[in-house]
Each structure stands twice: as structure tokens, then as C-alpha cells.
Design a protein around this motif. Structure first.
Motif, PDB file in Angstrom:
ATOM      1  N   ILE A 100      -1.088  -3.247  -8.722  1.00 47.36           N
ATOM      2  CA  ILE A 100      -0.014  -3.633  -7.887  1.00 47.36           C
ATOM      3  C   ILE A 100       0.952  -2.567  -7.737  1.00 47.36           C
ATOM      4  N   TYR A 115       4.447  -0.995  -6.793  1.00 50.92           N
ATOM      5  CA  TYR A 115       5.906  -1.296  -6.580  1.00 50.92           C
ATOM      6  C   TYR A 115       6.195  -0.017  -6.247  1.00 50.92           C
ATOM      7  N   LYS A 155      10.293  -3.339  -6.797  1.00 50.42           N
ATOM      8  CA  LYS A 155       9.393  -4.458  -5.550  1.00 50.42           C
ATOM      9  C   LYS A 155       8.181  -4.116  -5.784  1.00 50.42           C
ATOM     10  N   ALA A 156       7.832  -5.508  -5.820  1.00 53.25           N
ATOM     11  CA  ALA A 156       5.957  -5.606  -5.589  1.00 53.25           C
ATOM     12  C   ALA A 156       6.148  -5.028  -3.918  1.00 53.25           C
ATOM     13  N   LEU A 157       5.190  -4.409  -3.840  1.00 54.33           N
ATOM     14  CA  LEU A 157       4.751  -4.232  -2.950  1.00 54.33           C
ATOM     15  C   LEU A 157       3.125  -5.426  -2.127  1.00 54.33           C
ATOM     16  N   GLY A 158       2.705  -5.427  -3.230  1.00 56.06           N
ATOM     17  CA  GLY A 158       1.416  -5.881  -3.003  1.00 56.06           C
ATOM     18  C   GLY A 158       0.406  -5.143  -4.294  1.00 56.06           C
ATOM     19  N   ASP A 159      -0.491  -6.308  -3.426  1.00 57.45           N
ATOM     20  CA  ASP A 159      -2.533  -5.162  -3.946  1.00 57.45           C
ATOM     21  C   ASP A 159      -2.252  -3.345  -3.890  1.00 57.45           C
ATOM     22  N   ALA A 167      -4.201  -2.745  -1.039  1.00 61.43           N
ATOM     23  CA  ALA A 167      -3.776  -2.706   0.652  1.00 61.43           C
ATOM     24  C   ALA A 167      -2.373  -1.886   1.202  1.00 61.43           C
ATOM     25  N   VAL A 168      -2.061  -1.827  -0.310  1.00 58.32           N
ATOM     26  CA  VAL A 168      -0.415  -0.290   0.330  1.00 58.32           C
ATOM     27  C   VAL A 168      -0.728   0.957   0.105  1.00 58.32           C
TER      28      VAL A 168
END
Length: 379
Positions: free
Chosen positions: A36, A38, A62-66, A69-70
Motif C-alpha cells: 500500500i 501512504y 493517508k492510505a492512497l491505495g494499492d 495503481a498509485v
């Protein structure tokens, strides 16, 4: 290899990685943890602040996602920002000999081969076997002075004091995937694949990454006083892709046993490959870092290039002239636990100009509410 994910090591989901990306708003410090990404900018607006605070708990960001993908939609930046960029030179026997060759050839690549044979025969074995600063090293120095074979490069190779110099200004480094630059008036130059240590302001090593300490052999060979022109030019220093932070799964011992691979592919079909084994370094990385901090302070921390074993001698053009870059060369520097740093060569005058310095960074951070009164309100 152009996508960011392919630049990461195979075990990247198992480690903790620190870097900088731009998703459109400006430079953002991020941590990659457990696959993940962040955003850590609300914890600390710069990498230097993050390191100073030791704020490596990704869950605080703040988690931005996988991360896959980021990173696919982000611009990857150099993973450092306000740190002073330092470099240790002549830390491997092979590179020490090559520096002496440059000096004796006066920066003329055509003369290098003739110098190389005699020098290797005379001192190659000796320089590989001594500990810098030891009584044996001092005895070798005395013998070489008597033989008229001494050099300023041998002084830092086997003497008590390492060569530590400032490589490039704060915020001037480029990241993986970017263009790297060599001076347009250089005709003998090469990449220098290295492991780079990230340190906090107290001199504690917190992680490692890869670097390319682009070098102009003709300039430095003419005079060591041209080191600044040989080393510090637009886009002449690349770092990345991410800093792997030290933890139970990755330590300084992994740095000391690492292999660093280099691959250069030219538009002309030229291919060059080589490797550096950190086990052959003449001074321990922490000793080099200690010498960096011995009588100096770096309140925003330091990144320290540890030097390279690799000195390319494979002829590219005329026999005996060795290697030099051509425009469009793709340089890939890799190590299995750190990933791959990949850059394409241009002249420094044609590479994208360095325009975003410290003032620009802080204007951007202020506009995003990451520093100043607005940031205090959001905290």
C-alpha cells in the motif's frame, strides 16, 4: 523498463520504502508498506522532516491505495529532498587505479591503456591487500613515493582520511526514469553505479538506495581541481527509485554484502554490463558516514554515495580509448534488495533544466497548506 513498479525489487511488498511522488499537486513524501502507498505529507511535509522525526509508521499517513495503481499514475521523483548530497570517492581498489590512470593520462582517453598495464602490474596487488590508514598502508605509501609512483588518489585510497565531497546542490537530484546529463564538452565520461546511504541529522543511517554519480573522466583527469565541473552539472546525479528503510529484514549487513549491477544499452547497439561487489569496499560504510559527520553538522540529514568498484574499460570506439557515453544511452543500475535505477543520457545543456529549488518547494508546500498557519490549523 520504464514503469515505476518494474523498478522496485522483487520483495518490495515485504519491506518499508520511502520516496517522493507527484500526483499533480507537487512533491509528496510517501511510504510503501505491505503493498500500500501512504501519503505522509500531513505527518511531515518533506522527506527530511520525516526522517528527522523517525516517522516511519505508515499507518499515521493517508492510505492512497494499492501501490501498483498509485505509482502507475504518479510521477516518480528522487526519493530525497533537503538532505545534503555527499559522495565518497576512491573507495575501491579498481576505482583508485583508474583515478591514477586518469591523472597520469592527463584526461586523454587515448593514453589510458598504455598507463593501465604498467600501473596494475606495479601496485594493483598491493593496494588490494592493505587496510586504509594501517601501518602496512603507510609502508606502501613510503615505497611508492620512493619509486615516484605516488598520487593524490592513492592518498585517499589507502591513507587515514577518505575523500568526501559535495556532489550536487539540495533538490538537484533526479529520480529513476529521468534524464541524466553529461557536459556537452566532455568526450570521456561514464556512469558510477553506487549504493547510497540516507542518514538523519545525527549521523544515523536509516536506509539505502541506489545512485549514479555521473563522472567526467577527462575533466577530473586534467586536474583534481576540476572536480566540481566533473561532478556537479545539470541532471548529473540520479538517486532512487526508493529508499529502503532499515528494519529486521534489511540491515547494514545487507548493504555490505550487496552486488550492484550495471547495464548500458546504446542506440548504436553497444552493450556494456558489469557489477560491483560491496564486499570489496576498502572502508566500512559506517566509517565513511562517520568521516562525513566528524567535524560538520547537517541539520537536514545527508545522503552519502559510497563509491563504485566499476570503472569501464571496454572499448566503444577506437581501440584503447575505453568507454564513454553517447546521447541516448540507457543506464540501468540494480541491486536485488533495492530495485533498479534507470536513466537515459543527454547533455546537461539539453536535459530538463533544474527549476524547482528550495524556495519553490516551500511555496508549493505553503499553497497546499502543509506548512505555515494553515497547516497548524489542520494538525
Amino acid at each position: 523498463m520504464t514503469d515505476t513498479l518494474s523498478m522496485l525489487p522483487a520483495d518490495w511488498r515485504e519491506g518499508l520504502f520511502l520516496g517522493r511522488i507527484d500526483l499533480g499537486e507537487g512533491p509528496t513524501p510517501v511510504l510503501l508498506s505491505g503493498g500500500i502507498a501512504y501519503d505522509m505529507s500531513r505527518v511531515a511535509p518533506t522527506v527530511a522532516d520525516l526522517v528527522d522525526a523517525g516517522a516511519f509508521n505508515a499507518a499515521e499517513g493517508k492510505a492512497l491505495g494499492d501501490a501498483e495503481a498509485v505509482l502507475a499514475k504518479a510521477t516518480l521523483l528522487s526519493p530525497i529532498d533537503l538532505q545534503c548530497v555527499k559522495a565518497a570517492g576512491v573507495t575501491f581498489a579498481v576505482s583508485a587505479l583508474e583515478r591514477v590512470i586518469e591523472e597520469r593520462a592527463r584526461g586523454d582517453a587515448a593514453k589510458a591503456q598504455a598507463v593501465r598495464g604498467g600501473l596494475e602490474e606495479r601496485i594493483g596487488g598491493s593496494i588490494r591487500s592493505v587496510v586504509p590508514g594501517s601501518s602496512e598502508a603507510m609502508a606502501l605509501k613510503a615505497a611508492l613515493i620512493e619509486d615516484g609512483m605516488w598520487s593524490q588518489y592513492l592518498e585517499v585510497a589507502i591513507g587515514p582520511d577518505a575523500e568526501i565531497f559535495t556532489k550536487s546542490p539540495v533538490l538537484s537530484t533526479v529520480g529513476s526514469g529521468a534524464t541524466i546529463g553529461v557536459r556537452s564538452d566532455s568526450d570521456w565520461n561514464n556512469p558510477e553505479p553506487e549504493i547510497v546511504i540516507l542518514s538523519d541529522a545525527r549521523g544515523k543511517a536509516v536506509g539505502a538506495t541506489l545512485g549514479n554519480d555521473v563522472n567526467l573522466r577527462d575533466f577530473e583527469g586534467r586536474s583534481a581541481l576540476l572536480l566540481g565541473k566533473a561532478k556537479d552539472n545539470n541532471a548529473s546525479c540520479s538517486v532512487g527509485p526508493f529508499v529502503r528503510l532499515f528494519d529486521q529484514g534489511y540491515t547494514m549487513a545487507d548493504v555490505e554484502s550487496a552486488e550492484v549491477l550495471l547495464r548500458i544499452e546504446g542506440r548504436d547497439g553497444f552493450l556494456l554490463a558489469g557489477e560491483s561487489r560491496m564486499s570489496e569496499i576498502s572502508r566500512p560504510p559506517l566509517d565513511l558516514l562517520h568521516q562525513c559527520f566528524s567535524e560538520h553538522q547537517y541539520p537536514d540529514g545527508v545522503v552519502l554515495f559510497l563509491g563504485t568498484l566499476f570503472a569501464p574499460t571496454q572499448d566503444r570506439e577506437a581501440p584503447g580509448r575505453g568507454f564513454t557515453h553517447r546521447i541516448g544511452d540507457v543506464v540501468a543500475i540494480s541491486s536485488d534488495r533495492l530495485g533498479t535505477l534507470v536513466n537515459t543520457v543527454a547533455t546537461s545543456s539539453e536535459a530538463p533544466a533544474w527549476e524547482n529549488g528550495i524556495s519553490a518547494l516551500y511555496r508549493n508546500l505553503a499553497a497546499r497548506g502543509l506548512i505555515g498557519a494553515k497547516a497548524d490549523e489542520l494538525a
